[in-house]
Design a protein around this motif. Sequence first.
Motif, PDB file in Angstrom:
ATOM      1  N   ASP A 337       0.814  -1.222   0.000  1.00 34.30           N
ATOM      2  CA  ASP A 337       0.000   0.000   0.000  1.00 34.30           C
ATOM      3  C   ASP A 337       0.847   1.271   0.000  1.00 34.30           C
ATOM      4  N   SER A 341      -0.320   5.091  -5.013  1.00 30.93           N
ATOM      5  CA  SER A 341      -0.909   6.421  -4.818  1.00 30.93           C
ATOM      6  C   SER A 341      -2.077   6.598  -5.777  1.00 30.93           C
ATOM      7  N   SER A 348      -9.491  11.669  -0.916  1.00 25.34           N
ATOM      8  CA  SER A 348      -8.525  11.802   0.173  1.00 25.34           C
ATOM      9  C   SER A 348      -8.200  10.416   0.724  1.00 25.34           C
ATOM     10  N   ARG A 349      -6.978  10.282   1.266  1.00 28.55           N
ATOM     11  CA  ARG A 349      -6.519   8.974   1.734  1.00 28.55           C
ATOM     12  C   ARG A 349      -6.681   8.850   3.236  1.00 28.55           C
ATOM     13  N   SER A 353      -4.972   1.020   2.287  1.00 32.58           N
ATOM     14  CA  SER A 353      -5.650   1.095   0.989  1.00 32.58           C
ATOM     15  C   SER A 353      -7.018   1.785   1.086  1.00 32.58           C
ATOM     16  N   SER A 354      -7.319   2.429   2.228  1.00 34.02           N
ATOM     17  CA  SER A 354      -8.628   3.060   2.443  1.00 34.02           C
ATOM     18  C   SER A 354      -8.600   4.527   1.983  1.00 34.02           C
ATOM     19  N   TYR A 355      -9.601   4.900   1.198  1.00 32.57           N
ATOM     20  CA  TYR A 355      -9.737   6.267   0.689  1.00 32.57           C
ATOM     21  C   TYR A 355     -11.189   6.729   0.895  1.00 32.57           C
TER      22      TYR A 355
END
Length: 498
Positions: A337, A341, A348-349, A353-355
């Motif tokens: 991860d 990008s 937004s991050r 791997s969570s956005y």
Amino acid sequence: MLALNMSKEVLSAFGLMNEKLVESNEATEARNASFVASLDVKAADQPEKYEPLKAKADQIDKLAHTFDAYLADLKGKMTAKIDDPTDYEIMDKGDYLDEHFFKGDKVKEDGQEFLNQMKTFREGVAKVLADQKGMESVIKEVNEKFNTDEVKNRDGVKVDWLDYHYKGFPLVASLTKMTQLQADIKTTESQVLANMLQGTLSSEVSMTNYTTLMETSKSAYFNGEQFDGQIVLGRKDASTKPSRVELTLDGRPLKENQYSIEDGKVKLKIGTGGVGEHKIEGKLIFAQDGEEIEVPVQSSFATVAKPNSATISADKMNVVYRGVKNPMTISFAGIPDNKVSASAQGLSRGSGSSYVMDATKIKGREVTINVSGTLPDGGKVSDNATFRIKDLPKPTGTVRGEDGAIKMQRNAVKISTIGAKFDDFDFELPLRVTGFKFKVPGQPTINVKGNKLDSRAQKVLLKAKRGSNVQIFDIEAKASGVSVILKKVSPVLIELTN
């Protein structure tokens, strides 16, 4: 007088030959001692490989020195009464061995001891080397050189070996024969030791001890790349073991319970770790000739995520909603991860791997998310996906949690809570009613603040007839965290049952 001079010259020649053999024996003895010492060091360095070899060499060395010491003692007795042991011209008599070995035609006990020494050495060497591959020629030569079977004389008559070689001969001739026996003993030991080493080396370089290995510039490849693997030969030897192992995994030293040495291999017992490339570095340390030889280790392996779910997508269903925080998971298979990008308006991050995608301020009806990843070798990969942007669905009004056209008693309507909800929506968005309009047939519409009938609406409700339909409409609702104006809430129609 001429015959006497010739005899003296022959005696001197035997003496000079004896001296040359003595010098040669000393050199051979020193060479054998050096080899045995070297073998001791190797056995200490690599016991599994060289201990069996050293054990046989020690047995041969003991047999050789026992027989050689016996012959040296016997030669000393033969020349004990001679003032100058280099005066070979006076060594023309054979009295000592004739009396020491024989009594008439019989072999005395001392003569039999000489034969026994020959037999012990001959049979002892053959027994030690019996199961040693490549020693067949040495065994054959030892049996021939130290054979004591009967011998045919010049008349074709068979006579005892001891009688044939030592009875009636000048002392210097017998002395030279003894020295020649010592030379044969030492030569035999040299042959055995040399052949043992040669056999070990031959075994080590034998193609049966090799296996094929694959060398690659990296541990994993992607489709479309050129594979640059090289097949090389690697020797396998169960007796070759490092004396020490110093290895690290991603910079952390490996403990003894994380590897084992089996069949000449260092077998690792480690977890595969997280997704990505892992480096194994360090050195294997071998003892050689009393010194430590370091063999560097530099390798790597890649860990990829284990497939545990299928990727199933529905066409036209890539959707995000305005006004809410749309959770997303973005990753590249086989890439950690922290090497991935993603970018897009409103994206937004979070962590890993969570956005989160917030499409509230996007004016269009679509948004494209671009993703890039860095491969273990530094290369780049990229991809993108387009999502449709939709507004939040129309809320549905409720009374006591029910919606649409419902039947209720007058008193139930009086105390019920007016609400709103999103039907079949994937987001948990609780709605809070702040006001609504209430209509009884034949009566003026009442504007109500809050989510229950106020006193004015309750008075109007009392005037409604049984079976009439009252309406709750223009419901005003808000959702926490929603940054857009909600669509108009659908009304509720209530049939009074009393």
